[in-house]
Design an enzyme around this catalytic site. Structure first.
Site, short mmCIF file in Angstrom:
data_model
loop_
_atom_site.label_atom_id
_atom_site.label_comp_id
_atom_site.label_asym_id
_atom_site.label_seq_id
_atom_site.Cartn_x
_atom_site.Cartn_y
_atom_site.Cartn_z
N LYS A 80 8.44 -10.43 -12.55
CA LYS A 80 8.52 -10.34 -11.29
C LYS A 80 9.69 -9.69 -10.72
CE LYS A 80 10.50 -13.59 -8.58
NZ LYS A 80 11.80 -13.07 -7.92
N ASN A 81 10.87 -9.97 -11.06
CA ASN A 81 12.00 -8.57 -11.45
C ASN A 81 12.37 -7.93 -12.04
OD1 ASN A 81 13.29 -11.35 -9.75
ND2 ASN A 81 14.18 -11.74 -11.65
N CYS B 8 20.52 -19.18 0.74
CA CYS B 8 18.72 -18.82 0.61
C CYS B 8 18.81 -21.20 -0.77
CB CYS B 8 18.30 -18.33 -0.85
SG CYS B 8 19.14 -18.80 -2.29
N ARG C 20 24.12 -15.61 -1.69
CA ARG C 20 23.91 -14.65 -2.18
C ARG C 20 23.72 -13.59 -1.17
NH1 ARG C 20 18.49 -15.26 -5.98
NH2 ARG C 20 17.57 -15.73 -3.82
N ASP D 118 18.06 -18.34 -14.59
CA ASP D 118 16.51 -18.56 -14.57
C ASP D 118 15.51 -19.22 -14.98
OD1 ASP D 118 16.50 -17.70 -11.77
OD2 ASP D 118 15.53 -15.72 -12.60
N ARG E 77 5.39 -17.51 -6.39
CA ARG E 77 6.39 -16.05 -5.65
C ARG E 77 6.35 -15.07 -7.11
NH1 ARG E 77 11.39 -17.75 -3.99
NH2 ARG E 77 12.51 -15.61 -4.41
#
Length: 422
Positions: free
Chosen positions: A22-23, A119, A124, A307, A399
């Site tokens: 994803k990133n 968030c 951030r 993460d 997500r």
């Protein structure tokens, strides 16, 4: 909203293939805005964040095929891009929407991007993005909750980031690729996803050296060309399955892994007593009967990734002894602790440090996911809890994890998705 229900006590066995990262996918899809024509991206993960980026590009006038349905290959044609705005409605659902700022500004001379704000896991800010763009000649104002940036053409600059920022480094790399002259980024983020973006930009015709190190040099060019590229594997998804195997005392081959991206994670798994060995295109992990306590401090790459903090906290709840985890990246990333306590975990938090004492068992419960990685940690806890665990609000999970319940079920877990119960 959906929920995921897990009945614990099953040892994971078999093979699992890791999806595209994803990133890495999000900045790479945004980079298509830098070139005229059609770029083709393969191994794109089927995730809600990717769908959001797709909607963002379509809203700007790009053609994305397929523009719906299920496909791991996206073809993006940017010839029709005539809007340069990332609206609040999309940015509020995915902070990575800010990655269109650099490409739009450097190619079209103007960009309007809604401020992402904070968030669940902490603030951030994008101040490093804006500082770097201003150094390159952009005129930036904040109005009505938007960043409005203008520049006839950006120019090279020497930029020193106050802190390493992944999306900031990526935004500035993309902006500098079409700027006039040389740009240097000092104290740049070193994550593999940054290195991958540099590789993609160079395939497009950019002149970038040092991506993946703390010093990146970009020589601006007049134009970039569309390309074809396959997205790299997701190191965080891979790490999550490695922990799942160790936690359940399983024997799992995690396929499609880049071992050098996993070194900090693998080192801590071995410290916890798991056996981790390279095998073909992946890593095999075998869990031991007794899990050892581990001490972890999250750091930017190549350190231990934030993460993976929540997943390792679950592993620590089953260790024989006391583990200490220190979170240095985000100030509010322990929201999963309260839910793990409801399952019987012994965790004490003091500021950014948590002390976890292993317990003989966890008990199934109804728990609430608060963010992406917290969602994964609660599912991991459910795998070893007695009885049934129901994880609510798993839209967070979707997500960043592609069909995680199906992958776990294929390894022998008793896990199912319940529609409309989260």
């Amino acid at each position: 909203m959906d929920s995921i229900v897990i009945r614990g006590g099953h040892r994971l066995k078999g093979e699992v293939r890791i999806s595209g990262a994803k990133n890495a996918a999000l900045p790479i899809l945004a980079s298509s805005l830098l070139a005229h024509g059609t770029s083709t991206f393969k191994n794109v993960p089927l995730l809600n964040d990717v769908a959001t980026m797709r909607r963002l590009l379509i809203g700007m006038g790009a053609t994305v095929e397929p523009d719906g349905g299920i496909s791991r290959t996206l073809r993006i044609n940017t010839d029709g891009v005539d809007k340069v705005e990332a609206s609040y409605e999309l940015v509020k659902t995915m902070r990575a929407s800010v990655l269109v700022l650099g490409p739009l500004l450097t190619r079209h001379g103007r960009a309007v991007v809604s401020l992402p704000g904070g968030c669940a896991i902490g603030e951030r800010p994008i101040d490093q993005h804006l500082k770097g763009l201003e150094a390159m000649g952009a005129k930036i104002i904040l109005e009505h909750g938007n960043v409005v940036a203008r520049a006839k053409r950006l120019h090279g600059a020497s930029i020193v980031c106050d802190i390493p920022t992944v999306t900031g480094t990526e935004n500035l790399m993309m902006a500098a690729s079409l700027a006039r002259g040389r740009t240097t980024l000092e104290n740049a983020a070193r994550e593999p996803e940054v290195e991958e973006l540099g590789r993609v930009l160079n395939k497009m015709g950019a002149h970038i050296e040092g991506a993946g190190t703390s010093m990146i040099t970009i020589e601006g060019v007049e134009e970039l060309q569309p390309i074809e590229h396959a997205i790299m594997p997701d190191r965080i998804e891979a790490g999550t399955f490695l922990v799942a195997a160790a936690l359940t005392r399983g024997d799992v081959l995690v396929r499609d892994v880049v071992p050098e991206h996993m070194e900090a994670i693998v080192a801590k798994l071995r410290s916890a007593g798991a056996e981790v060995t390279p095998e073909g295109d992946g890593l095999r992990v075998r869990g031991r009967a007794e899990i050892q306590p581990v001490d972890i401090t999250t750091q930017p790459f190549p350190g231990f990734p934030t993460d993976m903090q929540a997943q390792f906290m679950v592993l620590a709840t089953r260790a024989r002894g006391q583990s200490v985890i220190t979170e240095t990246i985000f100030e509010n990333r322990y929201m999963h602790v309260q839910e793990l306590r409801r399952m019987g975990a012994d965790i004490v938090v003091d500021g950014r440090t948590s002390v976890i004492r292993g317990v003989p068992k966890l008990s199934g419960a109804k728990v609430m996911a608060t963010d992406l990685r917290a969602s994964a940690s609660l599912i991991l806890a459910g795998l070893v809890a007695e009885g049934e665990t129901e994880v609510l609000r798993v839209y967070h999970l979707d997500r960043g994890y592609e069909k995680i319940e199906r992958k776990l079920r294929a390894l022998g877990a008793d896990v199912r998705r319940m529609k409309g119960r989260g």
